[in-house]
Enzyme design. Sequence first.
Site, PDB file in Angstrom:
ATOM      1  N   LYS A   1       0.876  -1.176   0.000  1.00  0.00           N
ATOM      2  CA  LYS A   1       0.000   0.000   0.000  1.00  0.00           C
ATOM      3  C   LYS A   1       0.916   1.228   0.000  1.00  0.00           C
ATOM      4  CE  LYS A   1      -2.597   3.376   1.752  1.00  0.00           C
ATOM      5  NZ  LYS A   1      -2.132   4.578   1.056  1.00  0.00           N
TER       6      LYS A   1
ATOM      7  N   GLU B   1      10.476  15.731  15.549  1.00  0.00           N
ATOM      8  CA  GLU B   1      11.086  15.622  14.229  1.00  0.00           C
ATOM      9  C   GLU B   1      10.480  16.726  13.345  1.00  0.00           C
ATOM     10  OE1 GLU B   1       9.967  11.887  12.460  1.00  0.00           O
ATOM     11  OE2 GLU B   1      11.884  11.725  11.425  1.00  0.00           O
TER      12      GLU B   1
ATOM     13  N   GLU C   1       9.954   0.817  10.669  1.00  0.00           N
ATOM     14  CA  GLU C   1      10.970   1.858  10.476  1.00  0.00           C
ATOM     15  C   GLU C   1      10.282   3.181  10.751  1.00  0.00           C
ATOM     16  OE1 GLU C   1      13.939   1.123  10.145  1.00  0.00           O
ATOM     17  OE2 GLU C   1      13.901  -0.922   9.357  1.00  0.00           O
TER      18      GLU C   1
ATOM     19  N   CYS D   1      13.758  10.363   7.641  1.00  0.00           N
ATOM     20  CA  CYS D   1      13.743  10.096   9.084  1.00  0.00           C
ATOM     21  C   CYS D   1      15.145   9.947   9.644  1.00  0.00           C
ATOM     22  CB  CYS D   1      12.850   8.923   9.446  1.00  0.00           C
ATOM     23  SG  CYS D   1      12.997   7.551   8.375  1.00  0.00           S
TER      24      CYS D   1
HETATM   25  C1  SIN Z   1      17.302   6.281   3.586  1.00  0.00           C
HETATM   26  O1  SIN Z   1      18.187   7.039   3.992  1.00  0.00           O
HETATM   27  O2  SIN Z   1      17.548   5.349   2.829  1.00  0.00           O
HETATM   28  C2  SIN Z   1      15.900   6.420   4.013  1.00  0.00           C
HETATM   29  C3  SIN Z   1      15.654   7.516   4.936  1.00  0.00           C
HETATM   30  C4  SIN Z   1      14.247   7.479   5.475  1.00  0.00           C
HETATM   31  O3  SIN Z   1      13.722   6.386   5.776  1.00  0.00           O
HETATM   32  O4  SIN Z   1      13.618   8.523   5.648  1.00  0.00           O
END
Ligand code: SIN
Length: 483
Positions: free
Chosen positions: A178, A384, A253, A287
């Site tokens: 999704k 964040e 994640e 992130c």
């Molecule tokens: C990444 O650096 O590959 C991904 C970063 C994220 O998950 O925002």
Amino acid sequence: MISDQWLKSACYIDGRWIGADDGQTIPVTNPATGETLGSVPRCGRAETSRAIAAASRAFVSWRGFLAKERAELMFALADALLKEKAALGELLTREQGKSRAEAEGEIAGGAAFFRWFGEEAKRVYGDTIPSPWPGKRIIVTKEPVGVVGAITPWNFPHSMIARKLAAALGAGCTMVIKPASQTPLSALAVAALCEKVGIPAGVVNVVTGSAAPIAAEMCENPAVRKITFTGSTEVGKDLGARALAHMKRVSMELGGNAPFIVFDDADLDAAVKGAMLSKFRNSGQTCVCANRILVQAGVYDAFAAKFAEAVRALKIGDGLAPGVEQGPLIDMHAIEKVEEHISDAKANGARVVAGGVRHPLGGTFFEPTVLTGVTDAMKIAKEETFGPVAPLFRFETEAEAIAMANATEYGLACYFYTNDLGRAWRMMEALDYGMIGVNEGLASTEVAPFGGVKDSGMGREGSKYGLEDYLNIKYALFGGLGV
Ligand code: SIN
């Protein structure tokens, strides 16, 4: 202009391109121009349930493919992605906004995941364990977990899918994806290439639509054996709890609040370069991006001056325009969050030394911003920002830097710059994070484990550990062997 073949307006379920049962659609817009690129089906539980049924049927044969057969299809997919890198990069920029260079890099990164996990598929080894009993033998084998439900974000519309799907396919799992409603076209493009290279129907399914009903079906349908999610901690906790209520495996994640620490003994030019990459990749919408830049007192002013100069030089614009380094933010909510953090910091004594306001281009363009004099009392220290704002905190001692860096419920990525080997080792051990950049501002690669601790989630993506997340362990005790 992007070819119509990539502007899919249907979902990919069981090897067929279909619309929503009730015909409803969701528009997809370009955040740089506001132009409507197309629309995708607004599917719900019923379509998701059919996709899960298709993935269940396909799992029976896909898990039985030889690892090298799965690998060959994954290599073909990687090749197809690289061949279409320019077109897919353009599509990604149009729906997400990042610069074309970053978008093409993301497609290449996705291809690398399919190649890596295609290779790793051939190395799903088990164990033999010395038996504590005579006449008995113990073996351990690894098996694919089954059908996986994947919910992916808009900030990396291609690579967040690639690193989940590649591990799943390598392990022998099938998947229902999704994608984020803002960026579904890149996901549908992956599905189109899966179809093109001959990945069997039902192995990969993409269902676009509203998150709530699709996620509910994924969490509650007993055929789904794992949920993998990239996104906010708040949503991840809710999804994780619902998945665990049905005893599904989860990989999460989630959010981060990355510290980027610059010590007095650091190479300042390298630190500025690393901070630029860490903070402003994807306009700060990652992130793992530096959310708090902690600078030791002895170099604070020098670092701030060099860094602000580099930030002022960033080229802002439509990601498709040559030389542009920063595109628009994804939407107005993102702009509002950035503005909220800046105004709170200013109200509490911070100083804007670069940017600080919306960009003259209008829409969701924002000036890359540097704030000095930032303290732990400000919102930006705790939340964040997910935008192009770099707050500079001051610290005196190594112990203080460690305490500041760890003073968050998050534990995804962190970075530090030092030329002292002993300090580098001490810091590496003291920081409560899943990923650490030592004199590096970006650590993501398919060969290393991506993931966090604390409220930043659980599980790993990429590397041999990423494959383990899609495998169950089976122990078999062979008795009656007479030996
Ligand atoms: C990444 O650096 O590959 C991904 C970063 C994220 O998950 O925002």
